[in-house]
Design an enzyme around this catalytic site. Structure first.
Site, PDB file in Angstrom:
ATOM      1  N   ARG A 215       1.050  -1.564  -0.371  1.00  0.00           N
ATOM      2  CA  ARG A 215       0.239  -0.288  -0.159  1.00  0.00           C
ATOM      3  C   ARG A 215       0.775   1.166   0.401  1.00  0.00           C
ATOM      4  O   ARG A 215       0.352   2.501  -0.095  1.00  0.00           O
ATOM      5  CB  ARG A 215      -1.046   0.149   1.055  1.00  0.00           C
ATOM      6  CG  ARG A 215      -2.361  -0.404   0.907  1.00  0.00           C
ATOM      7  CD  ARG A 215      -3.299  -0.723   2.288  1.00  0.00           C
ATOM      8  NE  ARG A 215      -2.859  -1.396   2.980  1.00  0.00           N
ATOM      9  CZ  ARG A 215      -2.956  -2.372   3.889  1.00  0.00           C
ATOM     10  NH1 ARG A 215      -3.289  -3.905   2.647  1.00  0.00           N
ATOM     11  NH2 ARG A 215      -2.155  -3.360   5.279  1.00  0.00           N
ATOM     12  N   PHE A 231     -10.970  -5.636  -7.265  1.00  0.00           N
ATOM     13  CA  PHE A 231     -10.577  -6.654  -5.716  1.00  0.00           C
ATOM     14  C   PHE A 231     -10.471  -5.962  -4.924  1.00  0.00           C
ATOM     15  O   PHE A 231      -9.654  -6.774  -4.000  1.00  0.00           O
ATOM     16  CB  PHE A 231      -9.684  -8.175  -5.811  1.00  0.00           C
ATOM     17  CG  PHE A 231     -10.044  -8.856  -7.499  1.00  0.00           C
ATOM     18  CD1 PHE A 231     -10.901  -9.583  -8.118  1.00  0.00           C
ATOM     19  CD2 PHE A 231      -8.670  -8.445  -8.479  1.00  0.00           C
ATOM     20  CE1 PHE A 231     -11.185 -10.890  -8.945  1.00  0.00           C
ATOM     21  CE2 PHE A 231      -9.386  -8.615  -9.837  1.00  0.00           C
ATOM     22  CZ  PHE A 231     -10.336  -9.618 -10.126  1.00  0.00           C
ATOM     23  N   ASP A 253     -15.284  -3.835  -6.605  1.00  0.00           N
ATOM     24  CA  ASP A 253     -15.413  -5.594  -5.783  1.00  0.00           C
ATOM     25  C   ASP A 253     -16.426  -6.311  -6.100  1.00  0.00           C
ATOM     26  O   ASP A 253     -17.730  -5.472  -6.487  1.00  0.00           O
ATOM     27  CB  ASP A 253     -15.254  -5.239  -4.498  1.00  0.00           C
ATOM     28  CG  ASP A 253     -14.555  -6.429  -3.353  1.00  0.00           C
ATOM     29  OD1 ASP A 253     -13.273  -6.643  -3.453  1.00  0.00           O
ATOM     30  OD2 ASP A 253     -15.728  -7.419  -3.030  1.00  0.00           O
ATOM     31  N   SER A 254     -16.635  -7.534  -5.811  1.00  0.00           N
ATOM     32  CA  SER A 254     -18.012  -8.053  -6.124  1.00  0.00           C
ATOM     33  C   SER A 254     -19.547  -7.732  -4.476  1.00  0.00           C
ATOM     34  O   SER A 254     -20.218  -8.350  -4.667  1.00  0.00           O
ATOM     35  CB  SER A 254     -18.015  -9.495  -6.450  1.00  0.00           C
ATOM     36  OG  SER A 254     -17.163 -10.294  -5.333  1.00  0.00           O
ATOM     37  N   ASP A 303      -5.047  -7.212  -7.243  1.00  0.00           N
ATOM     38  CA  ASP A 303      -5.345  -8.197  -5.698  1.00  0.00           C
ATOM     39  C   ASP A 303      -6.179  -9.263  -5.561  1.00  0.00           C
ATOM     40  O   ASP A 303      -7.265  -8.796  -4.510  1.00  0.00           O
ATOM     41  CB  ASP A 303      -5.150  -7.196  -4.234  1.00  0.00           C
ATOM     42  CG  ASP A 303      -4.520  -7.631  -3.151  1.00  0.00           C
ATOM     43  OD1 ASP A 303      -4.296  -8.587  -3.251  1.00  0.00           O
ATOM     44  OD2 ASP A 303      -5.130  -7.051  -2.371  1.00  0.00           O
ATOM     45  N   CYS A 343      -1.833 -14.261  -4.408  1.00  0.00           N
ATOM     46  CA  CYS A 343      -1.473 -14.800  -2.822  1.00  0.00           C
ATOM     47  C   CYS A 343      -1.545 -16.116  -2.884  1.00  0.00           C
ATOM     48  O   CYS A 343      -1.815 -17.049  -1.790  1.00  0.00           O
ATOM     49  CB  CYS A 343      -2.417 -13.972  -2.207  1.00  0.00           C
ATOM     50  SG  CYS A 343      -4.155 -14.209  -2.518  1.00  0.00           S
TER      51      CYS A 343
END
Length: 400
Positions: A215, A231, A253-254, A303, A343
């Site tokens: 960040r 995301f 985002d969802s 991300d 990730c």
């Protein structure tokens, strides 16, 4: 009654290199009847003891090493020593009272010698996640050890609801372990930014502490830039970028709940909300639609959640990473930067870089790798345990 796990020939090599996992395919036989989390003595083909491990009959990772000293006793004293060592290793992140500043990972599972255990700190609250039968076996003793090692903590909350528990034959569990319940949202500070963390229902233990360094890197690139934060979860990258002087941020985002928390985080920092957009939707579809809407960005952050949950899923997951990075490159203005992450611990760093390179090629852009990212010092990775280096980030600059 003690139990013994006999390795197949040649399988002791990884243990001699201090790797903490024993897979089911490496087990020749087990003497005795160990239950989930019970301690077993691990012996090589010659019958010589090599380590003490916790047994997990339901998992492909059949045992995880507690200690490579077969004479060391596994129990509450070992837990306390490992906790003390992990906390001491983070002494540079401590305030004068000995408590980590605001938010920090205090225990990072295998890499801190406590397999399957994560302990994160948010303000005065600890959030604990147990994903392995070995730690589950010593759960009561762990609570006591945490209370003794971290007396400043007002409470310990459990978030043992990760999918990994099912592979261990364990049911998910969330709730108070000891002390005071955490509030619905806990406020933390990270550099110039403030964030609200949901320790009860948020992702992981409530926040992506492992992205602290990233960040900051994105914020350093954000002055005057238009950013797509894909995301976005609770808006971490977007808040940091707008605080650092970004011209505009689109957070995608969802989850409507995640976007609501992202907006609250922007408001908490007094940011201009007219420059902090949020959009609920499927990222794969949105990344294709945005160019048709005439949208272009100076910075694109990708991300995504873990795409590779098993080795069988690797091929399909690589297609997913290729797709989002291809679309991300197409959204960049000349000279723009793609900040992209994986990730997935099962996706090797060199393969991830190849996927991103192929995405740039198919997008028809010339790109340079100008930076690599990963977790900060509160997320150490034991050198013999490369699986612990799950988070990989690349900063790619397209030609101007």
């Amino acid at each position: 009654m003690s139990a013994t796990l006999h390795l197949k020939g040649g399988r002791e090599r990884s243990l001699k290199r201090l790797h903490p996992w024993i897979f089911s395919g490496g087990v020749a036989r087990v003497e005795g009847s160990p239950g989930p989390g019970d301690t077993v003595t691990v012996v090589g083909q010659n019958g010589k003891p090599l380590a003490l491990a916790a047994y997990s009959p339901a998992s492909q990772i059949r045992a995880r090493i507690w200690t490579f000293d077969p004479d060391e006793e596994v129990g509450p004293d070992l837990l306390r020593r490992r906790l003390d060592r992990a906390i001491s290793a983070r002494s540079g992140l401590l305030d004068p009272r000995g408590a980590p500043r605001d938010a920090c990972r205090l225990v990072n599972a295998e890499s801190d010698g406590l397999p399957g255990l994560v302990v994160d700190r948010y303000g005065p609250h600890l959030v604990c996640q147990i994903t392995f039968a070995g730690v589950e076996r010593w759960r009561a003793e762990l609570i006591t050890a945490l209370q003794e090692a971290l007396p400043w903590a007002s409470g310990i909350y459990e978030r043992s609801d990760a999918a990994e528990r099912s592979k261990e034959g364990l049911e998910p569990r969330c709730g108070l372990m000891s002390g005071e319940e955490p509030p619905e949202l806990v406020e933390i500070t990270e550099g110039p930014c403030r964030y609200l963390v949901d320790p009860r229902k948020g992702h992981k233990t409530g926040f992506y502490l492992d992205q602290r360094e990233s960040r900051a890197r994105v914020a350093a690139l954000a002055q005057g830039a238009e950013l797509l934060n894909c995301f976005c979860y609770s808006g971490g990258f977007g808040v940091a970028a707008l605080q650092a002087g970004a011209a505009r941020v689109l957070n995608l985002d969802s989850s409507a709940n995640a976007l609501e928390l992202a907006q609250r985080n922007a408001e908490l920092n007094g940011l201009p909300m007219e420059r902090f957009e949020t959009e609920e939707g499927d990222a794969f579809k949105a990344l294709r639609r945005l160019p048709k809407d005439g949208r272009r960005f100076d910075l694109v952050v990708l991300d995504p959640p873990k795409f590779v949950k098993s080795r069988k899923a690797l091929t399909r997951a690589t297609r997913g990473y290729k797709d989002i990075n291809l679309q991300g490159f197409r959204l960049l203005r000349p000279g723009g930067r793609l900040v992209t992450f994986s990730c997935s611990g099962l996706l090797a760093a060199d393969l991830f870089q190849k996927i991103v390179a192929d995405a740039a090629l198919d997008a028809g852009v010339e790109a340079q790798l100008v930076g690599r990212m990963g977790p900060g010092p509160d997320h150490p990775v034991a050198l013999p345990f490369p699986e612990g280096a799950y988070l990989k980030g690349l900063i790619c600059r397209v030609a101007g």
